[in-house]
Design a protein around this motif. Structure first.
Motif, short mmCIF file in Angstrom:
data_model
loop_
_atom_site.label_atom_id
_atom_site.label_comp_id
_atom_site.label_asym_id
_atom_site.label_seq_id
_atom_site.Cartn_x
_atom_site.Cartn_y
_atom_site.Cartn_z
N ALA B 102 120.07 3.19 -38.63
CA ALA B 102 119.78 1.77 -38.78
C ALA B 102 120.47 1.22 -40.02
O ALA B 102 121.05 0.12 -40.00
N PHE B 103 120.46 2.01 -41.06
CA PHE B 103 121.13 1.61 -42.28
C PHE B 103 122.63 1.38 -42.03
O PHE B 103 123.20 0.36 -42.45
N VAL B 104 123.25 2.30 -41.32
CA VAL B 104 124.68 2.18 -41.06
C VAL B 104 124.97 0.98 -40.16
O VAL B 104 125.93 0.25 -40.37
N ILE B 105 124.09 0.76 -39.19
CA ILE B 105 124.30 -0.38 -38.30
C ILE B 105 124.28 -1.68 -39.10
O ILE B 105 125.13 -2.55 -38.93
N ASN B 106 123.34 -1.78 -40.01
CA ASN B 106 123.30 -2.97 -40.86
C ASN B 106 124.60 -3.09 -41.65
O ASN B 106 125.17 -4.18 -41.77
N ALA B 107 125.07 -1.96 -42.18
CA ALA B 107 126.30 -1.97 -42.97
C ALA B 107 127.48 -2.42 -42.13
O ALA B 107 128.32 -3.21 -42.58
N ILE B 108 127.52 -1.94 -40.87
CA ILE B 108 128.62 -2.34 -39.98
C ILE B 108 128.62 -3.85 -39.77
O ILE B 108 129.64 -4.52 -39.92
N VAL B 109 127.43 -4.37 -39.46
CA VAL B 109 127.33 -5.81 -39.23
C VAL B 109 127.81 -6.58 -40.46
O VAL B 109 128.59 -7.55 -40.35
N GLU B 110 127.39 -6.10 -41.62
CA GLU B 110 127.77 -6.75 -42.87
C GLU B 110 129.29 -6.66 -43.09
O GLU B 110 129.95 -7.63 -43.42
N TYR B 111 129.81 -5.45 -42.83
CA TYR B 111 131.23 -5.19 -43.11
C TYR B 111 132.13 -6.06 -42.22
O TYR B 111 133.15 -6.57 -42.66
N ARG B 112 131.71 -6.22 -41.00
CA ARG B 112 132.56 -6.97 -40.05
C ARG B 112 132.64 -8.45 -40.39
O ARG B 112 133.51 -9.15 -39.87
N LYS B 113 131.74 -8.92 -41.24
CA LYS B 113 131.86 -10.33 -41.66
C LYS B 113 133.17 -10.54 -42.42
O LYS B 113 133.78 -11.60 -42.32
N ASN B 114 133.58 -9.54 -43.18
CA ASN B 114 134.83 -9.65 -43.93
C ASN B 114 136.02 -8.99 -43.23
O ASN B 114 137.15 -9.22 -43.60
N HIS B 115 135.74 -8.15 -42.23
CA HIS B 115 136.83 -7.47 -41.51
C HIS B 115 136.57 -7.56 -40.02
O HIS B 115 136.20 -6.57 -39.37
N PRO B 116 136.76 -8.75 -39.48
CA PRO B 116 136.37 -8.95 -38.07
C PRO B 116 137.18 -8.13 -37.07
O PRO B 116 136.75 -7.97 -35.94
N ASP B 117 138.34 -7.61 -37.47
CA ASP B 117 139.12 -6.83 -36.52
C ASP B 117 138.78 -5.34 -36.57
O ASP B 117 139.33 -4.56 -35.79
N ALA B 118 137.90 -4.95 -37.46
CA ALA B 118 137.50 -3.54 -37.53
C ALA B 118 136.68 -3.16 -36.30
O ALA B 118 135.87 -3.95 -35.81
N VAL B 119 136.94 -1.95 -35.79
CA VAL B 119 136.22 -1.47 -34.60
C VAL B 119 135.47 -0.20 -35.02
O VAL B 119 136.01 0.62 -35.77
N PHE B 120 134.26 -0.03 -34.54
CA PHE B 120 133.48 1.14 -34.92
C PHE B 120 133.13 1.97 -33.70
O PHE B 120 132.64 1.45 -32.71
N ASP B 121 133.43 3.24 -33.82
CA ASP B 121 133.09 4.19 -32.77
C ASP B 121 131.90 4.99 -33.29
O ASP B 121 132.04 5.87 -34.14
N PHE B 122 130.72 4.63 -32.82
CA PHE B 122 129.46 5.09 -33.39
C PHE B 122 128.87 6.20 -32.51
O PHE B 122 128.58 5.98 -31.34
N GLU B 123 128.70 7.38 -33.09
CA GLU B 123 128.14 8.47 -32.30
C GLU B 123 127.06 9.22 -33.06
O GLU B 123 127.03 9.21 -34.29
#
Lengths: 289, 289
Positions: B102-123
């Motif tokens: 959950a912590f990482v998911i929040n971080a991803i959401v936050e991170y993509r605000k500044n890097h909208p083209d970043a893609v995350f492969d979450f496993e």
DNA sequence: AATACCGAAGTTTTTGCAATTCCATAGTAG
DNA sequence: CTACTATGGAATTGCAAAAACTTCGGTATT
């Protein structure tokens, strides 16, 4: 991205194993390694990664493999298709029929009874020169680039077709000038034949009255059989006349005939049946006499 | 049937002219003549015939050209598609999140605000080793084949979450054994976390009564907030707790914490954002303190 | 010890170029 | 209208460069 390398890649992708793939395609393993590496270089992408002492496809490799899954069979089918074409073409006789089309059509039908795999490419085109068999007449100037390997000139008598219920039908033969007042049925599209027939009439000293111009011999038959007109009927060109209401009379004067020129050519690719059908055509004419 | 020859053939077929085609593909005319001839040889078929001093497609050539019409673009699209893939992959960060999802998911959401083209492969997969970033804990044995290029161990405190309307909520901190008779809400699927929490209880000298086992932190929150139970709540892993009906209390004894291990790996192909996102994750933890 | 991929050196095959030849058309002069 | 010439365009030949293969040896994994 040469095809060979793609095939090599595909083999490796299927085996996921260099040595086995190399064996399969019958080259040494280092050659295969090099080929794959060069492909990777071209695409600027890793297609395989080492997993232990084996190799597995990367995401890119997987994609390439999937694409090749459809492309390679597509390409491989080409030579087979062309071979099929070759077979079909070798069984095709290319005809250029500038005269006597109905006669030839009958001959084709007859010939196919004994050669059901023969194919006929039937054209009427003064320009076309690359045909196996050309049938023309003395009025036509069909000039091929190459000389024919065989050539037969056949004199075709042209009869006068009259209704059975007319006063002419009992006669053995006729003078053309005797029908100068009758109405004539002429073929419109067979212009050359029309020209010849007009010449016959003018030799006989009259200009024919035209009742009807038709496209088909059958139509000519039908019109004659109503008893309203007469027509010229070529001995071979329009096939057999089997209509009980029409009678064919030889013309005594002028001499009504034309020359049918049947030529055989050597074409490339060689047509398997061309010569045989040529001989069959000549025989058909002889049988009609 | 090499691809190059097919391309050469296609050019000649389009131009119907050797010299022009040779110029177009930038090779000398004799080379092109030879290539075509070799192709004709392979297929055992004439692809072109001379017409005057030019050349024209044969029936076979026409067929081949038509086939290539679809095949060649198909092949040419492959490198472009792979390039596209390459771009996408380079922007993908491969995560293996064995803890603190959950912590990482929040971080991803936050991170993509500044890097909208970043893609995350979450496993979440203990087996997978080819990831850019792995988050595990001291209870897990995640063993990668290669050493991490960067590694951060963070002690995560584990609080006791109690309902605001309970008698515990005004306290500054708590002894775990004081809640030995309360009913606990545990995460069922986060088995490792469950194990740790049971250990805490056993250190405190009791075995917790389980009120409810849930999959989601949100569900845990909801149940606690009804005032019917207590739960362990990790400092970072489940994200911020923003629920007015629940209070987090530090546990005095036993020491309730676990180690979060955040590792960065060098993967191939290189992920553009991996390192940056790694640093972002660490920064997010620091900010939470 | 066995398997399997990779690298280097030498050989063969393919591909390409340049110069030339050959053929068909078009232009031109007698 | 024929014949000679010029021209456009493809095929042939000989040679050089590049590519693809093979063998032998190396290294890493099991």
């Amino acid at each position: 991205m040469e095809l060979q390398k793609l095939r090599y890649f595909y083999a490796v992708a299927k085996f996921q194993h260099m040595t086995k793939a190399a064996e399969y395609i019958s080259i040494a393993q280092p050659a295969l390694s090099q080929a794959i590496k060069s492909l990777e270089n071209e695409l600027q992408v890793e297609l395989f990664v080492k997993k232990g002492r084996n190799i597995v496809l990367t995401e890119y490799g997987l994609y390439l493999k999937e694409r090749l899954e459809t492309i390679l069979p597509e390409i491989d089918s080409i030579p087979a298709e062309i071979d099929k074409m070759k077979k079909r073409v070798s069984k095709t006789v290319k005809l250029n029929i500038l005269a006597a089309s109905a006669f030839v059509i009958n001959a084709i039908v007859e010939y196919r009874k004994n050669h059901p795999d023969a194919v006929f490419d039937f054209e009427q085109n003064e320009q076309r020169t690359d045909c196996d068999i050309v049938i023309s007449t003395n009025g036509l100037t069909h000039s091929s680039l190459v000389p024919s390997v065989n050539r037969c000139v056949k004199t075709e008598r042209i009869y006068l077709a009259v209704p059975k219920n007319s006063s002419y039908s009992p006669m053995e033969s006729i003078e053309l000038r005797d029908v100068r007042d009758e109405e004539f049925v002429m073929l419109s599209n067979a212009r050359l034949f029309g020209v010849i027939c007009n010449e016959f009439c003018s030799k006989a000293g009259f200009y024919p009255k035209i009742l009807f111009e038709s496209d088909s011999p059958t139509a000519v038959q039908n019109i004659i059989s109503t008893g309203t007109g007469v027509a010229f009927w070529p001995e071979y060109s329009w096939g057999e006349l089997n209509n009980d209401n029409v009678v064919l009379l030889p013309v005594k004067t002028p001499v009504c005939s034309r020359e049918l020129i049947i030529e055989l050519y050597e074409t490339l690719p060689r047509s398997e049946y061309a010569e045989d059908f040529y001989n069959f055509l000549l025989q058909q004419i002889s049988d009609n006499e």
